[in-house]
Design an enzyme around this catalytic site. Structure first.
Site, short mmCIF file in Angstrom:
data_model
loop_
_atom_site.label_atom_id
_atom_site.label_comp_id
_atom_site.label_asym_id
_atom_site.label_seq_id
_atom_site.Cartn_x
_atom_site.Cartn_y
_atom_site.Cartn_z
N GLU A 79 -12.13 -41.48 -11.24
CA GLU A 79 -12.32 -40.04 -11.40
C GLU A 79 -12.62 -39.42 -10.04
O GLU A 79 -13.41 -39.95 -9.25
CB GLU A 79 -13.49 -39.77 -12.35
CG GLU A 79 -13.82 -38.30 -12.53
CD GLU A 79 -15.09 -38.06 -13.33
OE1 GLU A 79 -15.28 -36.92 -13.79
OE2 GLU A 79 -15.89 -39.01 -13.49
N LYS A 133 -9.71 -32.82 -18.35
CA LYS A 133 -10.88 -33.21 -19.14
C LYS A 133 -11.26 -32.09 -20.10
O LYS A 133 -11.34 -30.92 -19.72
CB LYS A 133 -12.05 -33.52 -18.21
CG LYS A 133 -13.27 -34.10 -18.91
CD LYS A 133 -14.35 -34.48 -17.91
CE LYS A 133 -15.55 -35.10 -18.60
NZ LYS A 133 -16.64 -35.45 -17.64
N CYS A 178 -14.43 -40.13 -17.82
CA CYS A 178 -15.88 -40.33 -17.73
C CYS A 178 -16.55 -40.24 -19.09
O CYS A 178 -16.30 -41.01 -20.00
CB CYS A 178 -16.45 -39.33 -16.72
SG CYS A 178 -18.16 -39.65 -16.21
#
Length: 522
Positions: A273, A348, A401
């Site tokens: 990430e 995300k 994440c």
């Protein structure tokens, strides 16, 4: 008068007035020792058993709620201690505010254990066995609520403590929240054995163990042999360095070094990430310099790739509503070929409050609060789980994440992938956070019957097979890479087909058992 039921709970309060709440807090601390990195899962059962014993000796609902709340405070303060570390990587707010945040968050999250305790006490206070089933049922529902309400915080579900045991494989049927209910049932069985209801306790424990063994009958074979070659990179770039001016070249040099290989043939290269801190796409079209600079970054990444290689890397985009100024951004994964062309992007969707956006920004920024991560603008939400098709590899599901912790929300069920890629930046997470994060990713692998591949800047990068087994990993705070073949996927599991309706059905079944037990004892 008729004799009291065998399971009837004594009503008189026999403990000093303040000790029960201290004991509940200590029981919560004890239960948190079952989470990574300590992984002392029997102590989680002991902590829950201690709480249930305290609840069975409470004489008012208010006390039962308070006992559950203090238990939750203890569990969350210890289990989430890593959050305090995040405050040491920024200068806008004092580091001590990190521990204040841990405590405040724990005070809120403890509401959910309190709800479970209050419900179980209200409807099961006169029957020990019924109480155990009701507490397990209530815990399933309230843990799901914790993961859902106010954007949700699903970290450290109780069921993750059973990951080292065969019982964890039940997650492929009943999901994580159902597995948490099983954890409570196991603890309740131990309480019954301790309180001399040995036959009932042993039977309940045997049933739970039997379910764990029966689970293997639900397994479906893997859909094929190991797949494409992978190279997973962990550059060991700490958060204290990552955003330092001029460190981009050092960071890229490490990524290039670790990505090099002398093995022939195409491969899938996986970076963490935000591996690249410069924007890979920039929407400030009225200032052509910025899109050209982003294109230059793409070509720089392409120079690492060999013919036939594909790169999945974490990065950011700059969004602009007026074409001139940055008004927002996205935390993204980019799929890139050897020409530097970006042929797929995932944004995300489940953003971290205070990390990737500041809630009520005008108010909170006015009193001196800021995001923990660098930047003055907030990230935009993506559309949710989706799969990208990669040449020579197949379909990949992407979860960046924190997104991987949300059971039942990690896969596009209409376009099922061959594996899940979970790039993450756990450099914020102290010593306890990274292994806890990995444990939850392993539960997603079990639930979905899909391999999970993780790449992080400081650890723990890993390859996890479709059974949740950790095949390879790079330890925390070490630079390294993993060369591996993509593990095969399984056919969709029972949970993958029906999702979180399954743990809710389990909760209803447990309530039905509790009602039947109570009626039989009358």
């Amino acid at each position: 008068m008729p004799a009291a039921p065998a399971h009837e709970i004594p009503q008189p309060w026999t403990l000093p007035r303040l000790k029960p709440f201290l004991f509940a807090f200590l029981a919560g601390l004890l239960s948190a020792l079952g989470f990574e990195p300590l992984n002392l899962w029997p102590l989680t059962l002991a902590g829950f058993g201690w709480l249930m014993w305290l609840l069975q000796h409470a004489w008012r609902k208010r006390r039962a709620l308070a006992l559950g709340w203090w238990f939750g405070v203890g569990q969350f303060v210890l289990g989430l201690n890593w959050i305090a570390t995040a405050f040491t990587y920024q200068s806008a707010m004092p580091a001590w505010l990190g521990w204040v945040s841990v405590v405040l968050l724990s005070l809120y999250l403890a509401v959910y254990p309190a709800m479970a305790a209050g419900l179980a006490w209200r409807y099961g206070k006169t029957d020990r066995l019924a109480f155990v089933f009701l507490f397990a049922a209530a815990w399933i529902v309230t843990e799901w609520l914790r993961a859902t309400m106010f954007t949700g915080f699903a970290w450290n579900p109780v069921g993750v403590s059973l990951l080292p045991t065969a019982a964890a494989r039940l997650a492929s049927i009943i999901g994580t929240y159902g597995l948490s209910g099983i954890t409570v049932l196991m603890a309740g069985a131990l309480v019954l054995i301790y309180e001399r209801y040995r036959k009932t306790g042993f039977i309940l424990l045997a049933v739970v163990v039997g379910l764990a063994l029966v689970r293997f009958g639900f397994d479906r074979p893997s859909s094929g042999p190991a797949g494409a070659p992978l190279t997973i990179v962990q550059p060991n770039v700490g958060q204290e360095l990552k955003w330092t001016d001029g460190f981009e070249d050092v960071n890229f040099a490490r990524l290039r070094q670790l990505s090099a290989t002398d093995k022939p043939g195409p491969r899938l290269l996986l970076w963490p990430e935000a591996a690249i801190t410069e924007p890979l796409q920039d929407e400030r079209r009225l200032l052509p310099l910025y899109p050209l600079r982003a294109a230059g970054v793409q070509q720089r990444l392409a120079s690492v790739l060999r013919p036939g290689d594909t790169l999945l890397t974490g990065g950011v985009t700059f969004q602009s509503s007026d074409g001139r100024y940055v008004t927002s951004g996205t935390n993204s994964v980019f799929a890139m070929d050897t020409s530097g062309r970006i042929f797929g992007r995932y944004d995300k969707a489940h953003l971290v409050p205070y990390g990737e956006y500041l809630p009520a920004r005008p108010i909170l920024s006015a009193i001196g609060l800021s995001r923990l991560s660098p930047g003055d603008v907030d990230f935009d939400e993506g559309p949710g789980p989706r799969s990208l098709t990669l040449p020579g590899v197949g379909k990949v599901g992407l979860q960046i994440c924190y997104e991987i912790i949300f059971s039942g929300h990690v896969v596009d069920r209409k376009n099922r992938p061959n594996f899940i890629f979970n790039p993450s930046n756990d450099a914020w997470f102290g010593r306890w956070g990274p292994p806890q994060h990995l444990a939850q990713a392993r539960l997603r692998a079990i639930e979905e019957g899909l391999p999970v591949v993780r790449s992080t800047p400081t650890g723990i990068s890993a390859v996890v097979d479709a059974d949740g087994t950790l095949l390879q990993s790079i330890p925390w705070r070490q630079m390294g890479k993993i060369d591996a073949l993509l593990p095969p996927a399984k056919a969709p599991t029972f949970f993958a087909r029906f999702g979180n309706i399954v743990p809710f059905l389990l909760s209803l079944i447990l309530v039905g058992i509790a009602i039947a037990v109570h009626r039989r004892a009358r």
